[in-house]
Design an enzyme around this catalytic site. Structure first.
Site, PDB file in Angstrom:
ATOM      1  N   VAL A   9      38.347  44.384  47.537  1.00  0.00           N
ATOM      2  CA  VAL A   9      38.480  42.929  47.527  1.00  0.00           C
ATOM      3  C   VAL A   9      38.435  42.449  48.967  1.00  0.00           C
ATOM      4  CG1 VAL A   9      39.772  42.665  45.381  1.00  0.00           C
ATOM      5  CG2 VAL A   9      41.004  43.108  47.496  1.00  0.00           C
ATOM      6  N   SER A  10      37.730  41.358  49.194  1.00  0.00           N
ATOM      7  CA  SER A  10      37.762  40.713  50.500  1.00  0.00           C
ATOM      8  C   SER A  10      38.825  39.629  50.442  1.00  0.00           C
ATOM      9  CB  SER A  10      36.408  40.090  50.838  1.00  0.00           C
ATOM     10  OG  SER A  10      36.118  39.038  49.940  1.00  0.00           O
ATOM     11  N   THR A  11      39.076  38.961  51.530  1.00  0.00           N
ATOM     12  CA  THR A  11      40.099  37.918  51.556  1.00  0.00           C
ATOM     13  C   THR A  11      39.787  36.831  50.539  1.00  0.00           C
ATOM     14  OG1 THR A  11      40.485  38.343  53.889  1.00  0.00           O
ATOM     15  CG2 THR A  11      41.286  36.265  53.027  1.00  0.00           C
ATOM     16  N   ASP A  13      37.899  37.144  47.807  1.00  0.00           N
ATOM     17  CA  ASP A  13      37.887  37.671  46.444  1.00  0.00           C
ATOM     18  C   ASP A  13      39.279  37.789  45.849  1.00  0.00           C
ATOM     19  OD1 ASP A  13      35.228  39.929  47.315  1.00  0.00           O
ATOM     20  OD2 ASP A  13      35.126  37.994  46.297  1.00  0.00           O
TER      21      ASP A  13
END
Length: 257
Positions: A9-11, A13
């Site tokens: 997960v990115s920030t 997401d």
């Protein structure tokens, strides 16, 4: 079949429903049970961009590839958002005899159709890589023609980067001419640096002059109006600060083509 489960997960997401790390892992574990695969390991990258390979868990997973047979992700954008990096990863997996499966995208290299799709994607990635190279080359040629190539994030003493081109800084230009004049009259680079410091004339970014900073000015053809790019000197659009004859008395003939 031993499966490595990768979740990311990115920030951005993290706020999206269904993209949490736990949710991804649970769905992949259920998928493995249906396929009869053993979970060899889970790898979770939190707050990491999919456009780079600089991810701790991703790299650990690839280093431990001897412990699993197939790499499983929930969606392809969880593993890579850069098609070139994805193609390089697939090449690496192929060399190691590993398979790849993306649940939601129905992409499975254990099937003939999956291998066909992988081949198409790699060809697209190669095309994208070549197009990027062409755009970079065109950009470098433009900068060279406008006297701004190979300047990095800064600009040489005597100039300032303004409105897409180099503009002469008058006070600094006087100093550049003085450096050339003193050197051609027999002063050493150390002598010149000492003189400028005693005169309280600041070097680039307000620093002190030294032999190297003087040397950089004496041997940089940009002050003649030319710019070096890809080993070739080309005429830029910047205004010359010194004439070519003065430069050549110190450095020899300019290799102008």
């Amino acid at each position: 079949m031993r499966a490595a489960l990768y979740a990311r997960v990115s920030t951005e997401d993290q706020a999206k429903e269904g993209f949490s790390l736990d949710a991804q892992i649970k769905r992949m574990e259920a998928y493995c049970r249906v396929r009869g695969w053993d979970v060899a390991g889970t790898y979770r990258d939190e707050g990491c961009s999919g456009r780079t390979n600089d991810r701790p868990e991703y790299n650990r997973m690839m280093e431990e590839s001897d412990q699993w047979d197939i790499l499983l992700v929930m969606k392809m954008d969880r593993i890579h958002r850069n098609s070139v990096n994805f193609a390089l990863m697939m090449d690496d997996l192929r060399e190691k005899g590993k398979e790849f499966n993306s649940m939601q995208d129905k992409f499975d290299t254990t099937t003939a159709m999956g291998r066909f799709v992988m081949d198409i994607m790699q060809r697209i990635a190669q095309l994208e890589s070549e197009q990027i190279g062409e755009r970079v080359r065109i950009g470098m040629e433009y900068k060279a023609q406008n006297g701004t190539g190979n300047l990095g994030s800064g600009h040489p003493y005597g100039y300032v980067y303004s409105k897409g081109r180099l503009e002469v800084v008058k006070d600094e230009a006087h100093t550049v001419r003085a450096i050339y004049n003193m050197y051609t009259r027999g002063s050493t680079m150390d002598d010149i640096a000492s003189f400028l410091n005693k005169a309280e004339i600041p070097a680039k970014k307000g620093g002190q002059w030294n032999k190297q900073s003087v040397c950089n000015i004496l041997h940089n053809p940009i002050y003649t109006g030319y710019q070096r790019w890809d080993g070739i000197l080309r005429r830029g659009e910047q205004e010359p600060i010194i004439d070519i004859e003065t430069y050549e008395r110190i450095n020899g003939p300019l290799p102008i083509q």
